[in-house]
Scaffold this active site. Sequence first.
Site, short mmCIF file in Angstrom:
data_model
loop_
_atom_site.label_atom_id
_atom_site.label_comp_id
_atom_site.label_asym_id
_atom_site.label_seq_id
_atom_site.Cartn_x
_atom_site.Cartn_y
_atom_site.Cartn_z
CG PHE A 267 -1.80 1.21 1.33
CD1 PHE A 267 -2.98 1.30 0.61
CD2 PHE A 267 -1.43 2.27 2.14
CE1 PHE A 267 -3.78 2.43 0.70
CE2 PHE A 267 -2.22 3.41 2.23
CZ PHE A 267 -3.41 3.48 1.51
CG LEU B 138 27.67 -21.94 -22.16
CD1 LEU B 138 26.94 -22.13 -20.83
CD2 LEU B 138 29.11 -21.52 -21.92
CE LYS C 294 22.54 -24.37 -20.63
NZ LYS C 294 21.19 -24.00 -21.06
CD GLU D 17 19.20 -17.73 -20.00
OE1 GLU D 17 18.67 -18.59 -20.73
OE2 GLU D 17 20.26 -17.13 -20.32
CB CYS E 26 -20.66 -32.26 -19.92
SG CYS E 26 -19.73 -31.36 -18.66
CB CYS F 237 -23.71 -29.70 -16.88
SG CYS F 237 -23.23 -29.63 -18.62
CB CYS G 246 -21.29 -26.61 -18.11
SG CYS G 246 -20.05 -27.76 -17.51
#
Length: 661
Positions: free
Chosen positions: A33, A82, A112, A168, A402, A405, A425
């Site tokens: 805040f 590398l 890494k 990175e 489903c 539902c 659903c």
Amino acid sequence: MEKIVERIKQLTDLINYHNKKYYVDDSPEISDFEFDALLLELEKLEAEHPELKREDSPTMRVGGEAVSEFSEVVHTVPMQSLQKAFSDEEIIDFDRRVRDVIQNPTYVVEHKIDGLSVSIEYTNGILTRASTRGNGLVGEDITENVKTIRSVPLKIKDNIPYLEVRGEVFMPERAFVRLNNELADSDQPLFANPRNAAAGSLRQLDSKIAAKRGLDIFVFNVQQVDGVTLNSHTQSLRFLKEQGFKTILNEKVFTNINDVLSEISRIGEERGGLSFGIDGAVVKVNDFHSRDLLGTTEKFPKWAIAYKYPAEKQTTKLLDIKLQVGRTGVLTPLAILDTVHIAGSNVSRATLHNIDYIKEKDIRINDTVVVEKAGDIIPAVVEVVKEERDGTECEFEMPKVCPECGAEVVREDGEAAYRCTGISCPAQRLRNIIHFVSRPAMDIDGLGASNIEKLVENNLISDAADLYYIDFEKAAELRGFGKKWAENLQNSLNNSKNNPLYRLIFGLGIRHIGEKAAKNLAKTYKNIDNLICATADEMAEIEDVGPIMAQSVVNFMKEKHNIEFIDRLKRAGVNCVFDEDLTVSDLRFEGKTFVLTGTLSKYKRQEASKIIEALGGKTSSSVSKNTDYVLAGADAGSKLTKAQALGVTVISEDDFQNMIK
């Protein structure tokens, strides 16, 4: 003015300090805040005095204007890759090659990070440019996106003439999960792993999008520096930390290659408990003079090597396959496993992606399976141990209804996913309600996502039709709502009952049916009952509909749950009939974008917006080169200035009235 300059400086320095304490040092000194209050004060001062905004202002972290493309950056110090090792023997061979040139070498071993490599440049202590690795010689300028990463200092501690660092950029696991949940909610493709998510976010042309993605960084190398002498890698990491960079500072230096191998193993064991992804450990010669003697090849330095960890896999029993229904209705098969420990955590569930993946891998219930964490984050079944089968295994088939539902499940041509067609659903009801009340649909004010969620949680509604039967007295008693809010909602719901039919059709959330198609369907079928009875063949002939949309409508209207939903809307008095007076055929603003700014005297902004949209146009909150008109009232501010700078047409209210006659 001097007081304002001084206050902006104080706020900038103070916010940058607390930003570093929170995001780099992990030791915040003030509350969120208090931090937000400082930032709001600075934003206000900078808005009033844009000429006083500093180069290291923390307000830049929210992102700026989108760019059309990234410009090229030529790396003066190549960003090499590398050489890789996959076994202890290869690390021992690396040590032998080093000792052929250097007597008594010392090594450091680092995590890494599984992310995207970037270069960041500072001039006189201020961040001036950031770029991707690209092909190592030429990358892309991503300065504005990197500035949004809160662990990247916009100004370093010392006013060093020039410094280039390499780091990175990665996406923490928590941010990755949140991002994929948001993409799933909006029916967009998910990122496969945090590395892809980080790369995709860092290369956003709109830096405001990148700012929301929660990216982080570890800086691990000084590419070049003026005015400072550094002799070793450990010294350079201490220097980077002092300057305000986020680093993984490991002071351990090894003289024996067996100790190096032990450190690689130790890092590998801890990776499951890290908040960021790693895919290996990097072994480097510590002394910079020794590095110069060893030299580099065209592709990689001879003084470093990356040990790559294999993805951790475990074998376990697949006890069952359950279905998870997402907010967009997609049914995703989920493997229920005999709990197994992988990459630092217990895994009892794993994704099976879709039915095609299950059939391709020939995965069956009661199989012995191989599980791995993709990117060390998402558990997945990758293989079946078929020689372990004993005849008790059974094949899995997608259901026709489903599991949440009972509505019909469909698979559309060209899609891997199966979807629930039920508008009520439970698994996708929040998304459906949010769409139903949205501005282009039924346009019901006062119902943001959080308010809808609160009404659902308190059992006042279970789907969008329930809104028209809501107990307003009980709703008013909920915390944060109140009597006035309930009265406004009731008025908004009553007003929505008179909406044109196309808004209702669009609000139903039928897959593939947008606002334009909804208008054509309303105009063709005249009422919702005719649309319910329509066939796919006849519907496919309608302009801007076609066979895929038509079949989607027919599938939706075949579902009993959806018809019951529409019937409840009818009983509530929602308009279900096409009325020529409610449908606009005049689309004079089609394809045009307006921005409204300043105080309008003849219209409320909402009224002007509705007129624009009724005539086929759209409104936006920000000015860009894609804006067609800026409707400017009294005391128009920065939006007017920007429109003038971009050459956007600025119109007055009188001009607007002439345009809509």
